[in-house]
Design a protein around this motif. Structure first.
Motif, mmCIF file in Angstrom:
data_model
loop_
_atom_site.group_PDB
_atom_site.id
_atom_site.type_symbol
_atom_site.label_atom_id
_atom_site.label_comp_id
_atom_site.label_asym_id
_atom_site.label_seq_id
_atom_site.Cartn_x
_atom_site.Cartn_y
_atom_site.Cartn_z
ATOM 1 N N GLU A 181 -40.172 31.804 -12.764
ATOM 2 C CA GLU A 181 -40.967 32.269 -13.895
ATOM 3 C C GLU A 181 -40.891 33.782 -14.096
ATOM 4 O OE1 GLU A 181 -42.371 30.180 -16.053
ATOM 5 O OE2 GLU A 181 -41.527 28.582 -14.845
ATOM 6 N N ALA A 182 -39.960 34.454 -13.465
ATOM 7 C CA ALA A 182 -39.851 35.908 -13.611
ATOM 8 C C ALA A 182 -39.651 36.250 -15.083
ATOM 9 C CB ALA A 182 -38.696 36.443 -12.782
ATOM 10 N N PRO A 183 -40.436 37.182 -15.622
ATOM 11 C CA PRO A 183 -40.277 37.532 -17.033
ATOM 12 C C PRO A 183 -38.923 38.199 -17.294
ATOM 13 C CG PRO A 183 -41.865 38.989 -15.972
ATOM 14 C CD PRO A 183 -41.474 37.951 -14.963
ATOM 15 N N MET A 184 -38.337 37.826 -18.401
ATOM 16 C CA MET A 184 -37.042 38.371 -18.786
ATOM 17 C C MET A 184 -37.260 39.490 -19.803
ATOM 18 S SD MET A 184 -33.836 36.278 -20.453
ATOM 19 C CE MET A 184 -34.106 34.964 -19.286
ATOM 20 N N PRO A 185 -36.598 40.623 -19.614
ATOM 21 C CA PRO A 185 -36.725 41.687 -20.614
ATOM 22 C C PRO A 185 -36.267 41.199 -21.991
ATOM 23 C CG PRO A 185 -35.643 42.506 -18.646
ATOM 24 C CD PRO A 185 -35.746 41.018 -18.498
ATOM 25 N N THR A 186 -36.948 41.637 -23.007
ATOM 26 C CA THR A 186 -36.638 41.219 -24.373
ATOM 27 C C THR A 186 -35.190 41.522 -24.738
ATOM 28 O OG1 THR A 186 -38.935 41.599 -24.981
ATOM 29 C CG2 THR A 186 -37.347 41.459 -26.782
ATOM 30 N N ALA A 187 -34.707 42.687 -24.353
ATOM 31 C CA ALA A 187 -33.318 43.051 -24.688
ATOM 32 C C ALA A 187 -32.333 42.085 -24.039
ATOM 33 C CB ALA A 187 -33.026 44.482 -24.245
ATOM 34 N N TRP A 245 -32.489 38.749 -26.050
ATOM 35 C CA TRP A 245 -31.859 38.857 -27.360
ATOM 36 C C TRP A 245 -30.345 38.982 -27.250
ATOM 37 C CZ3 TRP A 245 -33.385 37.964 -32.182
ATOM 38 C CH2 TRP A 245 -34.758 37.883 -32.438
ATOM 39 N N LEU A 246 -29.897 39.855 -26.371
ATOM 40 C CA LEU A 246 -28.452 40.062 -26.242
ATOM 41 C C LEU A 246 -27.776 38.856 -25.596
ATOM 42 C CD1 LEU A 246 -28.533 43.788 -25.118
ATOM 43 C CD2 LEU A 246 -27.678 42.900 -27.307
ATOM 44 N N GLY A 247 -28.396 38.311 -24.566
ATOM 45 C CA GLY A 247 -27.803 37.158 -23.890
ATOM 46 C C GLY A 247 -27.719 35.940 -24.786
ATOM 47 N N TYR A 248 -28.866 35.523 -25.296
ATOM 48 C CA TYR A 248 -28.869 34.327 -26.146
ATOM 49 C C TYR A 248 -28.177 34.587 -27.481
ATOM 50 C CZ TYR A 248 -31.969 32.386 -22.631
ATOM 51 O OH TYR A 248 -32.486 31.934 -21.448
ATOM 52 N N ARG A 250 -31.360 32.769 -13.915
ATOM 53 C CA ARG A 250 -31.797 31.795 -14.911
ATOM 54 C C ARG A 250 -31.077 32.031 -16.242
ATOM 55 N NH1 ARG A 250 -36.826 33.102 -14.994
ATOM 56 N NH2 ARG A 250 -36.980 34.055 -17.035
ATOM 57 N N LEU A 251 -30.983 33.279 -16.650
ATOM 58 C CA LEU A 251 -30.267 33.602 -17.885
ATOM 59 C C LEU A 251 -28.806 33.195 -17.782
ATOM 60 C CD1 LEU A 251 -30.230 34.948 -20.721
ATOM 61 C CD2 LEU A 251 -29.688 37.103 -19.548
ATOM 62 N N ARG A 252 -28.176 33.520 -16.651
ATOM 63 C CA ARG A 252 -26.758 33.169 -16.466
ATOM 64 C C ARG A 252 -26.555 31.663 -16.544
ATOM 65 N NH1 ARG A 252 -22.823 33.100 -16.250
ATOM 66 N NH2 ARG A 252 -21.899 33.191 -14.206
ATOM 67 N N ARG A 253 -27.457 30.898 -15.932
ATOM 68 C CA ARG A 253 -27.331 29.439 -15.971
ATOM 69 C C ARG A 253 -27.409 28.952 -17.416
ATOM 70 N NH1 ARG A 253 -31.499 28.140 -13.003
ATOM 71 N NH2 ARG A 253 -32.849 27.639 -14.746
ATOM 72 N N HIS A 254 -28.387 29.427 -18.171
ATOM 73 C CA HIS A 254 -28.531 29.004 -19.569
ATOM 74 C C HIS A 254 -27.306 29.380 -20.400
ATOM 75 C CE1 HIS A 254 -33.201 29.246 -19.194
ATOM 76 N NE2 HIS A 254 -32.695 28.247 -18.510
#
Length: 160
Positions: free
Chosen positions: A12-18, A21-24, A138-142
């Motif tokens: 559940e670690a919060p992801m920075p907005t940037a 936005w950039l990743g997705y 988590r971002l990398r997995r998505h």
């Protein structure tokens, strides 16, 4: 601590907005390219397909650059291993793009899908841990599964 353990511990670690936005946002060219391959034919399909192939290769190469950056840090542990690992995605991407341009996009997309998924598995299992933010795995997995899914869909719609 491996990347997957960090992923589980900081679910559940919060992801920075940037980063979000950039990743997705980076998935949009994959989705648009896959849709374009499905919805067009002839030259338009070939052009969109080649662009998607090149974008997928660039993104796979970028993943290796992350590890190069970790290895290039002053005081980084296992510098040699990190630098060796970091060139694998670029080599795979060059191979996949060349294969796709010479034999047809379906083969290139499949090679990129394999490269993205294989790199994710290797990154989790074998790559030395780096200075990873808790939200990064988590971002990398998505992103990996989003990109791989779009390339797989484009492969299905591509001519053999």
């Amino acid at each position: 601590m491996t990347m997957s353990e960090r992923d589980d511990t900081h679910h559940e670690a919060p992801m920075p907005t940037a980063a979000a936005w950039l990743g997705y946002g980076g998935l949009l060219p994959f989705a648009g390219g896959a849709a374009g391959v499905w919805l067009t034919a002839g030259f338009a399909q070939s052009a969109i397909g080649a662009a998607l192939l090149c974008y997928g290769g660039a993104i796979l190469s970028f993943l290796g650059g992350i590890h190069w950056g970790w290895g290039a840090q002053a005081g980084a542990d296992r510098v040699g291993a990190r630098l060796v690992w970091s060139v694998v995605p670029s080599l795979w991407a060059a191979f996949a793009m060349t294969l796709g341009l010479l034999t047809g996009p379906r083969v290139g997309y499949a090679a990129l899908v394999a490269g993205l998924l294989l790199w994710r598995v290797l990154e989790v299992a074998a790559c030395p841990p780096g200075p990873v933010a808790p939200w990064y795995p988590r971002l990398r997995r998505h992103l990996t599964f989003g990109a791989a899914s779009c390339l797989a869909l484009a492969a299905v719609a591509s001519p053999a």
